[in-house]
Write a protein that holds these residues in place. Structure first.
Motif, short mmCIF file in Angstrom:
data_model
loop_
_atom_site.label_atom_id
_atom_site.label_comp_id
_atom_site.label_asym_id
_atom_site.label_seq_id
_atom_site.Cartn_x
_atom_site.Cartn_y
_atom_site.Cartn_z
N ASP A 41 0.81 -1.21 0.00
CA ASP A 41 0.00 0.00 0.00
C ASP A 41 0.85 1.27 0.00
O ASP A 41 0.35 2.35 0.29
N ALA A 46 2.82 4.46 -1.59
CA ALA A 46 2.47 5.35 -2.69
C ALA A 46 3.27 4.99 -3.94
O ALA A 46 4.45 4.65 -3.88
N THR A 86 1.29 6.53 -10.31
CA THR A 86 -0.15 6.32 -10.25
C THR A 86 -0.68 6.95 -8.97
O THR A 86 -0.11 6.75 -7.90
N SER A 87 -1.78 7.66 -9.09
CA SER A 87 -2.32 8.39 -7.93
C SER A 87 -2.80 7.44 -6.85
O SER A 87 -3.25 6.32 -7.12
N ILE A 88 -2.71 7.88 -5.61
CA ILE A 88 -3.16 7.07 -4.49
C ILE A 88 -4.68 6.85 -4.57
O ILE A 88 -5.18 5.81 -4.15
N ASP A 89 -5.41 7.83 -5.12
CA ASP A 89 -6.85 7.65 -5.27
C ASP A 89 -7.17 6.49 -6.20
O ASP A 89 -8.09 5.70 -5.94
N HIS A 90 -6.43 6.40 -7.31
CA HIS A 90 -6.65 5.29 -8.25
C HIS A 90 -6.37 3.95 -7.57
O HIS A 90 -7.15 3.01 -7.70
N ASN A 142 -6.38 3.20 -4.33
CA ASN A 142 -7.35 2.90 -3.27
C ASN A 142 -8.72 2.55 -3.83
O ASN A 142 -9.45 1.73 -3.26
N ASN A 143 -9.08 3.16 -4.95
CA ASN A 143 -10.40 2.93 -5.52
C ASN A 143 -10.51 1.61 -6.29
O ASN A 143 -11.57 0.98 -6.30
#
Length: 313
Positions: free
Chosen positions: A74, A76, A80-84, A86-87
């Motif tokens: 997990d 960073a 690639t964005s952390i939002d991508h 996590n989603n």
């Protein structure tokens, strides 16, 4: 997909000898159909680019495929964005209790790093071990293929002096494998790696079968006799521009890379690349998903026992 024919039709023997997939009416009537569940462990830096490439290949088959995306940790990602993440990505703890029809483990830019020095080496070994009891068939790509051959069979890779980059001609070493149905006698595939496996060592291993190889790039497709593991030493998923993007990146980093072989028109990096592998790349993944996942996996994913090698069917 198979051609359904009457039981005991004389043409069946001829078609099977030509590596054409036919299925008797009796076997077809007893088949249950459901979506294939495939897990992708994405180790590449640019997650979105790699997932798109793999989904493009999986989407080129007539089978319905349900995909889960898995990350190795997990932390960073630089690209690639952390939002991508996590989603759309799951952690191993979220899936370790599940079974899957197929698992794809991508390559990683770790060709010059000793396996035991990879920060997530123990974790990836855990996932590989888990896959042998929880997945019908695993497709290992490039670095992951080398890592799995080392972890599962103790086979050492050979680190190269320079990066093996380009599009190389390959030959089938056998024709009587479902994985090779539709393959030409010679075909092209891209490679981008700093290491390779010893072909003769692979051929001599009692649990492995070398299906295709290249005079220039060595072994390409290696299959375990259990059908559980398919090792692909190159990148059938690469899009037309990928090798050029890697070459330009290495140039800008001052690494003085060799020009990717057999890739640009006239071997001139100022000219447009030529994509000569997309057809066979799609065929490889389609054949794997059909013959080594769909045709072998149990209807009830809770039952992972009794998967029968093709030569015993």
């Amino acid at each position: 997909m198979p051609v359904k024919i009457p039981d005991n039709l004389p043409a069946a023997e001829i078609l099977e000898s030509e590596n054409i997939f036919v299925m008797s009416e009796t076997r077809a009537a007893n088949q249950d159909i459901r979506p294939m569940k495939v897990l992708i462990l994405n180790l590449m830096p640019n997650k979105i680019e790699t997932e798109t490439q793999l989904l493009r290949l999986l989407g080129n088959t007539p089978l319905q495929v349900d995909v889960d995306l898995l990350r190795i940790h997990d932390k960073a990602s630089k690209h690639t964005s952390i939002d991508h993440m996590n989603n759309f990505y799951r952690d191993f703890e979220d899936v370790r209790h599940k079974n899957y029809d197929g698992l794809i483990i991508t390559g990683a830019p770790l060709g010059q790093v000793e396996f035991e020095d990879v920060i997530y080496w123990e974790h990836i070994c855990e996932i590989i071990d888990w896959s042998q009891a929880h997945v019908t068939s695993v497709l290992f790509l490039c670095w992951a293929a080398h890592a799995a051959l080392y972890h599962l069979y103790g086979l050492q890779r050979q680190v190269l002096d320079k990066k093996r980059s380009g599009v190389f001609c390959h030959q089938r070493t056998s024709i009587h494998f479902p994985l090779l149905r539709g393959f030409d006698e010679e075909f092209f595939a891209p490679h981008s790696r700093f290491a390779e496996m010893n072909v003769e060592q692979l051929k001599q291993h009692p649990e492995l079968q070398v299906l295709t190889e290249s005079d220039e790039a060595g072994a390409y497709m290696v299959l375990s006799r259990s059908n559980r593991n398919l090792f692909v030493m190159g990148h059938p998923e690469y899009q037309k521009s990928t090798l050029n993007e890697e070459y330009q990146r290495d140039l800008n980093a001052g690494l003085n890379p060799d020009i990717p072989q057999n890739y640009y028109r006239g071997d001139d990096p100022n000219q447009e690349p030529v994509a000569r592998w997309h057809g066979h790349g799609s065929l490889l993944v389609s054949n794997w998903l059909n013959y080594y996942v769909y045709q072998l996996t149990p209807y009830n994913l809770e039952d992972m026992s009794g998967i029968t090698p093709w030569e015993s069917r």
